[in-house]
Design a protein around this motif. Structure first.
Motif, short mmCIF file in Angstrom:
data_model
loop_
_atom_site.label_atom_id
_atom_site.label_comp_id
_atom_site.label_asym_id
_atom_site.label_seq_id
_atom_site.Cartn_x
_atom_site.Cartn_y
_atom_site.Cartn_z
N MET A 193 0.83 -1.21 0.00
CA MET A 193 0.00 0.00 0.00
C MET A 193 0.86 1.26 0.00
O MET A 193 0.59 2.21 -0.74
N ALA A 194 1.92 1.26 0.82
CA ALA A 194 2.81 2.42 0.87
C ALA A 194 3.53 2.60 -0.46
O ALA A 194 3.63 3.72 -0.99
N ALA A 195 4.02 1.50 -1.04
CA ALA A 195 4.76 1.57 -2.30
C ALA A 195 3.87 2.07 -3.43
O ALA A 195 4.26 2.96 -4.20
N GLN A 196 2.67 1.53 -3.55
CA GLN A 196 1.78 1.91 -4.64
C GLN A 196 1.27 3.34 -4.49
O GLN A 196 1.12 4.06 -5.48
N THR A 197 1.03 3.75 -3.26
CA THR A 197 0.59 5.14 -3.04
C THR A 197 1.71 6.11 -3.39
O THR A 197 1.47 7.16 -4.00
N LEU A 198 2.93 5.77 -3.01
CA LEU A 198 4.07 6.62 -3.35
C LEU A 198 4.26 6.71 -4.87
O LEU A 198 4.55 7.79 -5.40
N PRO A 249 -4.57 -12.81 -4.98
CA PRO A 249 -5.74 -11.92 -4.97
C PRO A 249 -5.50 -10.60 -4.25
O PRO A 249 -5.93 -9.54 -4.72
N VAL A 250 -4.80 -10.64 -3.13
CA VAL A 250 -4.52 -9.41 -2.38
C VAL A 250 -3.61 -8.50 -3.19
O VAL A 250 -3.84 -7.28 -3.28
N ILE A 251 -2.56 -9.07 -3.78
CA ILE A 251 -1.64 -8.28 -4.60
C ILE A 251 -2.38 -7.64 -5.77
O ILE A 251 -2.21 -6.44 -6.05
N ALA A 252 -3.22 -8.41 -6.45
CA ALA A 252 -3.92 -7.92 -7.64
C ALA A 252 -4.77 -6.70 -7.31
O ALA A 252 -4.87 -5.76 -8.11
N VAL A 253 -5.40 -6.70 -6.15
CA VAL A 253 -6.23 -5.57 -5.75
C VAL A 253 -5.37 -4.37 -5.34
O VAL A 253 -5.62 -3.23 -5.78
N LEU A 254 -4.35 -4.60 -4.53
CA LEU A 254 -3.55 -3.50 -3.99
C LEU A 254 -2.75 -2.77 -5.06
O LEU A 254 -2.45 -1.58 -4.91
N LEU A 255 -2.40 -3.45 -6.15
CA LEU A 255 -1.60 -2.80 -7.19
C LEU A 255 -2.34 -1.62 -7.82
O LEU A 255 -1.71 -0.71 -8.36
N PHE A 256 -3.66 -1.60 -7.72
CA PHE A 256 -4.41 -0.50 -8.33
C PHE A 256 -4.53 0.71 -7.42
O PHE A 256 -5.21 1.69 -7.75
N LEU A 257 -3.83 0.67 -6.28
CA LEU A 257 -3.69 1.90 -5.50
C LEU A 257 -2.83 2.91 -6.24
O LEU A 257 -2.93 4.13 -6.00
N TYR A 258 -1.97 2.43 -7.13
CA TYR A 258 -1.09 3.32 -7.90
C TYR A 258 -1.91 4.29 -8.77
O TYR A 258 -1.80 5.51 -8.61
N PRO A 259 -2.76 3.79 -9.70
CA PRO A 259 -3.54 4.76 -10.48
C PRO A 259 -4.51 5.56 -9.63
O PRO A 259 -4.76 6.74 -9.93
N ALA A 260 -5.05 4.96 -8.58
CA ALA A 260 -5.96 5.71 -7.71
C ALA A 260 -5.23 6.88 -7.06
O ALA A 260 -5.74 8.01 -6.99
#
Length: 308
Positions: free
Chosen positions: A12-17, A240-251
Motif C-alpha cells: 500500500m505504501a509503495a503503490q501510493t508513493l 488476490p490481495v496483490i492484484a487488488v492492492l496494485l491498483f492503488l497506484y492509479p488511484a
C-alpha cells in the motif's frame, strides 16, 4: 503484526508513493530523458547499495552471459519505457497517462502467448477486449469527445509505447533465472543510465538545486525505496490481495492530479478505469475458467517491479 499485514502495509505504501511520481516529474521541470537518466543512476546506485548490504552484489558480476545479456536488454527497454511514460505524463497529465499505462498487463498476456506459446482462451480474449474498451473510455477519446489536440494524442501514443516496452521487460524477467529481483533491477537501472547518456541529458551542473531535489526524490524514494518495499512485501501476500492492492497506484495518481493540478477525470474516464481494473483482476485470478483448466495461482509477473 502478522506477516500478511506487514506485506499489505508495504505494498500500500509503495503503490501510493508511485502515484506521486508524476508530480515530481512535472515539478522538476526537466525533460523526460533527463528525468529517466537520473532515476536510473540514483535508483541504480541505491539498489546496488541494497544488494551490497544483503551481501549479493558480487554475484551480479559472476553471472554468466546467458543471464547478463537478457538482463542488459531489459535495461534498455526499461530506460525507453521511462522516457516515453514521462513524456506521456507531460502531454496528457498524470491521471490519464497512469491509467493508460495500466493496459500493460494485457500486453504481457499477449506477448506471453507469442513468446512462450501460452494458450489464449476465449474468456481471456473477452477480458482483454473489455480492458481495451475501458482504455478508450479512460482516455476520453469517444465519439463527440474526440477533439484531442495533437500533443494529447502524441502523449497517449508515447504512454502506450511505454506500456509495450515494459511488457517486454516483464517477459524477459519471466524467463530469466539466476538473479534476484533486486540484482536484476540494479543491472537494468545501471544499463539504462549508460544508454541514456547518449541522448544528452542535462549534466549535474546544468540542474538547479530545486531540480536536484525532485530528481533525487524520484531516484531514492520512487525507485530505490519503492522497489525494496515491494521486494520485501510481495512474498508475504497472496495473488488476490496483490492484484487488488496494485491498483492503488492509479488511484493515488488520480487524487494527486486532482488535488495539485485541478485535473478531474470525467465519470466516463472513471468507468473506463473500473473496466480495466475489473478485466485485470479477471485475467490475474482466472475468472470464468474451469478450475481444472486454470493455471496454478502465483503472483502476477507484472508485480516483479512496477514501472512507475
Amino acid at each position: 503484526m502478522t506477516r500478511q499485514k506487514e506485506g499489505m502495509i508495504g505494498v500500500m505504501a509503495a503503490q501510493t508513493l508511485l502515484g506521486t511520481i508524476g508530480l515530481c516529474v512535472l515539478e522538476s521541470g526537466a525533460g523526460p530523458v533527463t528525468v529517466a537518466f537520473y532515476r536510473c543512476i540514483v535508483g541504480g546506485l541505491a539498489l546496488a547499495a541494497y544488494c551490497f548490504w544483503r551481501g549479493d552484489l558480487t554475484c551480479i558480476f559472476r553471472a554468466p552471459g546467458r543471464v547478463l545479456l537478457p538482463a542488459v536488454a531489459s535495461g534498455v527497454l526499461m530506460a525507453g519505457n521511462w522516457v516515453l511514460f514521462f513524456e506521456g505524463i507531460r502531454q496528457t497529465g498524470i491521471a490519464v497517462a497512469t491509467i493508460t499505462f495500466h493496459i500493460q498487463p494485457f500486453l504481457v498476456v499477449l506477448l506471453g502467448a507469442l513468446v512462450f506459446h501460452e494458450r489464449l482462451r476465449p474468456v481471456t480474449l473477452i477480458w482483454i477486449a473489455l480492458a481495451l474498451f475501458g482504455l478508450v473510455l479512460a482516455t476520453g477519446l469517444t465519439g463527440a469527445e474526440f477533439a484531442a489536440d495533437r500533443s494529447y494524442l502524441f502523449g497517449l501514443g508515447a504512454t502506450l509505447a511505454a506500456a509495450c516496452l515494459y511488457a517486454g521487460v516483464t517477459i524477459i524477467a519471466k524467463g530469466l533465472t539466476g538473479l534476484s529481483a533486486a540484482q536484476l533491477a540494479t543491472i537494468q537501472f545501471l544499463t539504462g543510465s549508460l544508454v541514456l547518456v547518449a541522448f544528452q541529458p542535462l549534466s549535474p551542473f546544468e540542474l538547479s538545486a530545486g531540480q536536484w531535489v525532485w530528481l533525487t526524490v524520484i531516484g531514492l524514494v520512487h525507485t530505490g525505496g519503492v522497489y525494496v518495499m515491494l521486494y520485501n512485501a510481495l512474498p508475504k501476500l497472496t495473488t488476490p490481495v496483490i492484484a487488488v492492492l496494485l491498483f492503488l497506484y492509479p488511484a493515488s495518481a488520480i487524487v494527486v492530479d486532482a488535488l495539485v493540478y485541478g485535473q478531474l477525470i470525467s465519470p466516463g474516464q472513471l468507468a473506463g478505469l473500473g473496466l480495466i481494473v475489473l478485466a485485470s483482476l479477471a485475467v490475474t485470478l482466472n475468472w470464468g475458467r474451469r478450475p481444472d483448466a486454470a493455471a496454478p495461482t502465483k503472483p502476477p509477473v507484472s508485480c516483479r517491479a512496477s514501472s512507475g
